[in-house]
Design a protein around this motif. Structure first.
Motif, PDB file in Angstrom:
ATOM      1  N   GLU A 181     -11.620 -26.204 -19.957  1.00 23.02           N
ATOM      2  CA  GLU A 181     -11.422 -26.042 -18.501  1.00 23.02           C
ATOM      3  C   GLU A 181     -10.747 -24.720 -18.138  1.00 23.02           C
ATOM      4  O   GLU A 181      -9.744 -24.340 -18.745  1.00 23.02           O
ATOM      5  CB  GLU A 181     -10.541 -27.182 -17.984  1.00 23.02           C
ATOM      6  N   MET A 182     -11.282 -24.073 -17.114  1.00 21.01           N
ATOM      7  CA  MET A 182     -10.648 -22.890 -16.531  1.00 21.01           C
ATOM      8  C   MET A 182     -11.150 -22.703 -15.105  1.00 21.01           C
ATOM      9  O   MET A 182     -12.231 -23.197 -14.812  1.00 21.01           O
ATOM     10  CB  MET A 182     -10.949 -21.651 -17.371  1.00 21.01           C
ATOM     11  N   PRO A 183     -10.495 -22.048 -14.215  1.00 23.87           N
ATOM     12  CA  PRO A 183      -9.096 -21.628 -14.349  1.00 23.87           C
ATOM     13  C   PRO A 183      -8.107 -22.757 -14.082  1.00 23.87           C
ATOM     14  O   PRO A 183      -6.934 -22.615 -14.358  1.00 23.87           O
ATOM     15  CB  PRO A 183      -8.974 -20.537 -13.282  1.00 23.87           C
ATOM     16  N   GLY A 184      -8.583 -23.901 -13.564  1.00 20.80           N
ATOM     17  CA  GLY A 184      -7.676 -25.012 -13.242  1.00 20.80           C
ATOM     18  C   GLY A 184      -7.553 -26.012 -14.378  1.00 20.80           C
ATOM     19  O   GLY A 184      -8.065 -25.786 -15.480  1.00 20.80           O
ATOM     20  N   HIS A 185      -6.900 -27.120 -14.108  1.00 19.87           N
ATOM     21  CA  HIS A 185      -6.681 -28.184 -15.092  1.00 19.87           C
ATOM     22  C   HIS A 185      -6.207 -27.599 -16.422  1.00 19.87           C
ATOM     23  O   HIS A 185      -6.688 -27.985 -17.491  1.00 19.87           O
ATOM     24  CB  HIS A 185      -7.961 -29.003 -15.278  1.00 19.87           C
TER      25      HIS A 185
ATOM     26  N   ALA B 149      -2.213 -25.871 -21.449  1.00 19.96           N
ATOM     27  CA  ALA B 149      -2.284 -24.534 -22.057  1.00 19.96           C
ATOM     28  C   ALA B 149      -1.128 -23.667 -21.559  1.00 19.96           C
ATOM     29  O   ALA B 149      -0.506 -22.932 -22.338  1.00 19.96           O
ATOM     30  CB  ALA B 149      -3.627 -23.883 -21.737  1.00 19.96           C
ATOM     31  N   LEU B 150      -0.814 -23.765 -20.266  1.00 18.45           N
ATOM     32  CA  LEU B 150       0.289 -22.960 -19.712  1.00 18.45           C
ATOM     33  C   LEU B 150       1.636 -23.390 -20.299  1.00 18.45           C
ATOM     34  O   LEU B 150       2.514 -22.551 -20.540  1.00 18.45           O
ATOM     35  CB  LEU B 150       0.351 -23.074 -18.184  1.00 18.45           C
ATOM     36  N   ALA B 151       1.796 -24.693 -20.525  1.00 20.68           N
ATOM     37  CA  ALA B 151       3.045 -25.176 -21.130  1.00 20.68           C
ATOM     38  C   ALA B 151       3.197 -24.594 -22.539  1.00 20.68           C
ATOM     39  O   ALA B 151       4.308 -24.309 -22.986  1.00 20.68           O
ATOM     40  CB  ALA B 151       3.044 -26.699 -21.188  1.00 20.68           C
ATOM     41  N   SER B 152       2.077 -24.380 -23.211  1.00 24.39           N
ATOM     42  CA  SER B 152       2.100 -23.839 -24.574  1.00 24.39           C
ATOM     43  C   SER B 152       2.348 -22.335 -24.572  1.00 24.39           C
ATOM     44  O   SER B 152       3.079 -21.816 -25.410  1.00 24.39           O
ATOM     45  CB  SER B 152       0.776 -24.138 -25.276  1.00 24.39           C
ATOM     46  N   TYR B 153       1.716 -21.647 -23.647  1.00 23.14           N
ATOM     47  CA  TYR B 153       1.819 -20.182 -23.552  1.00 23.14           C
ATOM     48  C   TYR B 153       2.056 -19.798 -22.084  1.00 23.14           C
ATOM     49  O   TYR B 153       1.113 -19.460 -21.355  1.00 23.14           O
ATOM     50  CB  TYR B 153       0.527 -19.523 -24.081  1.00 23.14           C
TER      51      TYR B 153
ATOM     52  N   LEU C  68       0.459 -17.147 -19.594  1.00 22.17           N
ATOM     53  CA  LEU C  68      -0.922 -17.240 -19.074  1.00 22.17           C
ATOM     54  C   LEU C  68      -0.958 -17.633 -17.596  1.00 22.17           C
ATOM     55  O   LEU C  68      -2.001 -17.568 -16.952  1.00 22.17           O
ATOM     56  CB  LEU C  68      -1.730 -18.267 -19.880  1.00 22.17           C
ATOM     57  N   GLY C  69       0.171 -18.050 -17.042  1.00 27.11           N
ATOM     58  CA  GLY C  69       0.210 -18.457 -15.636  1.00 27.11           C
ATOM     59  C   GLY C  69       0.705 -17.333 -14.741  1.00 27.11           C
ATOM     60  O   GLY C  69       1.255 -16.332 -15.226  1.00 27.11           O
ATOM     61  N   CYS C  70       0.526 -17.465 -13.439  1.00 24.29           N
ATOM     62  CA  CYS C  70       0.922 -16.422 -12.492  1.00 24.29           C
ATOM     63  C   CYS C  70       2.432 -16.245 -12.429  1.00 24.29           C
ATOM     64  O   CYS C  70       2.932 -15.141 -12.281  1.00 24.29           O
ATOM     65  CB  CYS C  70       0.390 -16.751 -11.097  1.00 24.29           C
TER      66      CYS C  70
ATOM     67  N   GLY D  24      -5.338 -12.240 -12.742  1.00 23.78           N
ATOM     68  CA  GLY D  24      -5.055 -10.802 -12.679  1.00 23.78           C
ATOM     69  C   GLY D  24      -4.558 -10.250 -14.002  1.00 23.78           C
ATOM     70  O   GLY D  24      -4.321  -9.046 -14.125  1.00 23.78           O
ATOM     71  N   ASN D  25      -4.424 -11.130 -14.988  1.00 22.73           N
ATOM     72  CA  ASN D  25      -3.797 -10.759 -16.249  1.00 22.73           C
ATOM     73  C   ASN D  25      -4.862 -10.681 -17.350  1.00 22.73           C
ATOM     74  O   ASN D  25      -5.440 -11.697 -17.742  1.00 22.73           O
ATOM     75  CB  ASN D  25      -2.756 -11.848 -16.559  1.00 22.73           C
ATOM     76  N   ASP D  26      -5.099  -9.464 -17.856  1.00 25.21           N
ATOM     77  CA  ASP D  26      -6.154  -9.304 -18.874  1.00 25.21           C
ATOM     78  C   ASP D  26      -5.889 -10.134 -20.128  1.00 25.21           C
ATOM     79  O   ASP D  26      -6.829 -10.537 -20.816  1.00 25.21           O
ATOM     80  CB  ASP D  26      -6.316  -7.825 -19.244  1.00 25.21           C
ATOM     81  N   SER D  27      -4.612 -10.398 -20.402  1.00 29.85           N
ATOM     82  CA  SER D  27      -4.333 -11.168 -21.631  1.00 29.85           C
ATOM     83  C   SER D  27      -4.825 -12.615 -21.508  1.00 29.85           C
ATOM     84  O   SER D  27      -5.050 -13.278 -22.521  1.00 29.85           O
ATOM     85  CB  SER D  27      -2.852 -11.114 -21.990  1.00 29.85           C
ATOM     86  N   VAL D  28      -5.014 -13.094 -20.280  1.00 29.90           N
ATOM     87  CA  VAL D  28      -5.599 -14.426 -20.093  1.00 29.90           C
ATOM     88  C   VAL D  28      -7.047 -14.415 -20.604  1.00 29.90           C
ATOM     89  O   VAL D  28      -7.493 -15.350 -21.283  1.00 29.90           O
ATOM     90  CB  VAL D  28      -5.549 -14.854 -18.603  1.00 29.90           C
TER      91      VAL D  28
END
Ligand code: ACM
Ligand code: ZN
Length: 553
Positions: A284-288, A292-296, A299-301, A322-326
């Motif tokens: 799933e991306m960009p939502g749900h 993944a955000l809790a892990s890294y 990756l969130g705004c 807006g973040n290329d690392s995402v």
């Protein structure tokens, strides 16, 4: 309040589980000797029967590894349930000898590559098809014509393994016949996934959509990002009862974890392959994406901290666009996913992604400006199209939920229409492939009977008859546009299904009805006839120990 209303349903449900699925639906077994689901295109009944014995030979022509596997798959069933071993060997010529089942590949047949011809006489059985998958479906039909004890894991006593004589010509209406399973909200063990596939194969489904990542859990091992499973596969507790908002919420206080190792995934994919089922993974991306955000958190705004979700719903924290690392992260994840799944399609989600964070995020706003985008919806299109380009370059196509139509559609995307059929119609008119999964007909997380008598579900009302009535090709489309409808899929969101038994109760027999929507010509469908066949057919699931919902209420 709510609890009391649910109580009678829960008691009934537990009683039903304890009773091992006994229902009123055993009476007609003998009256219906041809309980095949989905209904074959053409079935001519004839008198007599063929009986499998230890002397029956299973032959195939030409010598072909796929046919050998199918022969062994079938003989394995009779070996377990009948206690006898049948010889499986190549035939010298494409002609059936007495007391044999012959499988023949014939590329000159004028039929669909998944179609088959099945001729059962008292002396021989012949299955012909252009491809092994057609032979496999002929075997599934044969299986459903056998006594239900054929599904048993141990030798059945006093059963004659006979099939009634018939001449069958059969092929599917749609090339995509799917069932989905959300393992994010609740994790289900690998063995249950294997069983889920076994059941799907019996009803000639050919696609398993495996929803592997969610706010409440990341379920696939990714070697490059170990925290996805170290952190993202666990939530600290789970909501009890239905979600009515934070103020009303009660939690169970129990940690809940689970994920599939890459070895597990390989085993599932290999098992599916044997059953002629393609596994489409969904990342799933960009939502749900809270797990993944809790892990890294980078990756969130906002940069977090984030927590793996403990209740259901739609969350505002999503991947930063807006973040290329995402994109580097997602491309690395997808690289491992592509190595694990041979499927042409990879599902990238795209649904329910609130734009709140993107509106406030300097990086996201800078991206909008730099790319000349109109708004955050176009930013979502930028996100999905960028991922699509990456996957296309590696030989894969994307599927996305119908929200990917908002802000422009990625050039080669297939659309899964879930919020009704509007998205499917729009996509087909834009010459994009479509899979129909409208919630009103295809959401097996909806109630299938009276709310007070049913186990807790997400809401809605989708009885068996309504599933059966579904017509996947919208009348609004021209014949040319109709060709973009690949088929229909049943979706199984598991917020309120914590166990395999619960899943089986919600999925069967509704999945039987949808299999006929996907396979049988529209003009051949008949609900009363379906129910009559189903009564006998369900005995197969019963012997398999499937906790299906009994008919009749
Ligand atoms: C969905 O049901 N959110 C695709
Ligand atoms: Zn951002």
């Amino acid at each position: 309040m709510k609890k009391n209303a649910l109580f009678p349903g829960l008691v009934l449900f537990i009683a039903f589980l304890l009773a091992g699925c006994t229902g009123k639906d055993t009476s007609q077994v003998k009256e219906n000797a041809y309980p095949v689901i989905p209904k074959p295109v053409k079935l001519v009944k004839s008198s007599g029967q063929f009986t499998f014995t230890p002397q029956t030979e299973i032959k195939y022509y030409p010598d072909h590894a796929g046919l050998k596997d199918i022969g062994e798959y079938f003989s394995g069933m009779l070996n377990r349930s009948g206690g006898f071993t049948m010889d499986v060997a190549p035939a010298a010529r494409p002609r059936a000898a007495k007391n044999s089942l012959l499988m023949v590949l014939d590329t000159t047949l004028d039929m669909n590559p998944e179609g088959y011809l099945l001729n059962i006489t008292p002396k021989t059985i012949e299955i012909k098809a252009k491809e092994p998958r057609g032979i496999f479906y002929g075997i599934q039909t044969l299986r459903q014509l056998l006594p239900p004890q054929v599904e048993g894991a141990a030798k059945a006593e006093n059963v004659t393994f006979s099939v009634p004589c018939a001449n069958i010509e059969d092929q599917p209406r749609f090339p995509y016949r799917g069932l989905h399973l959300d393992v994010g909200r609740h994790f289900f063990p690998k063995d249950f996934i294997l069983r889920y596939l076994d059941m799907m194969a019996m009803y000639k489904y050919n696609t398993f959509h495996w929803h592997l990542t969610e706010d409440q859990g990341w379920r696939i091992e990714i070697k490059k990002y170990p925290k996805l499973t170290q952190i993202g596969s666990c939530r600290k507790e789970t909501l009890v009862g239905s979600w009515e908002g934070e103020k009303e919420a009660r939690y169970d206080g129990k940690k809940d974890c689970g994920y599939y190792t890459q070895e597990d995934i390989k085993e599932v994919v290999a098992h599916a392959k044997k059953l002629y089922i393609t596994v489409i993974p969904e990342i799933e991306m960009p939502g749900h994406s809270l797990a993944a955000l809790a892990s890294y958190p980078q990756l969130g705004c906002t940069g977090g901290p984030y927590e793996v979700a403990t209740h259901w719903g739609v969350f505002k924290d999503i991947y930063c666009a807006g973040n290329d690392s995402v994109f580097t992260f997602l491309e690395n994840v997808l690289t491992e996913v592509m190595d694990l799944f041979p499927s042409k399609y990879i599902h990238i989600g795209g649904d329910e992604a609130p734009k709140d964070r993107w509106e406030k995020c300097p990086k996201c706003q800078a991206r909008i400006k730099a790319e000349g985008l109109k708004d955050e919806h176009e930013l979502q299109n930028y996100f999905i199209s960028r991922i699509e380009k990456f996957l296309n370059a590696h030989g894969h196509n994307i599927i996305g939920w119908d929200e990917i139509l908002e802000g422009g559609l990625a050039p080669n995307a297939t659309v899964m229409s879930w919020r009704g059929i509007k998205g499917g119609i729009a996509a087909a008119k834009m010459k994009h492939d479509v899979i129909m999964t409208p919630n009103s007909y295809c959401y097996f997380d909806y109630y299938q009977g009276d709310k007070d008598k049913e186990p807790l579900a997400i809401g809605g009302f989708l009885p068996l008859k309504k599933v059966y009535s579904y017509e996947p090709v919208p009348a609004e489309l021209t014949p040319e546009e109709q060709k973009y409808i690949l088929g229909a899929q049943g979706n199984v969101w598991t917020e309120y299904m914590a166990t395999p038994d619960y899943v089986e109760y919600m999925v069967y027999p509704r999945a039987c009805a949808l299999s006929e929507v996907d396979w049988t010509p529209a003009g051949e469908k008949d609900y009363d006839d379906f129910v009559n066949r189903l009564k006998a057919n369900l005995q197969h699931l019963k012997v398999m120990g499937v906790h299906y919902r009994p008919l009749g209420e």
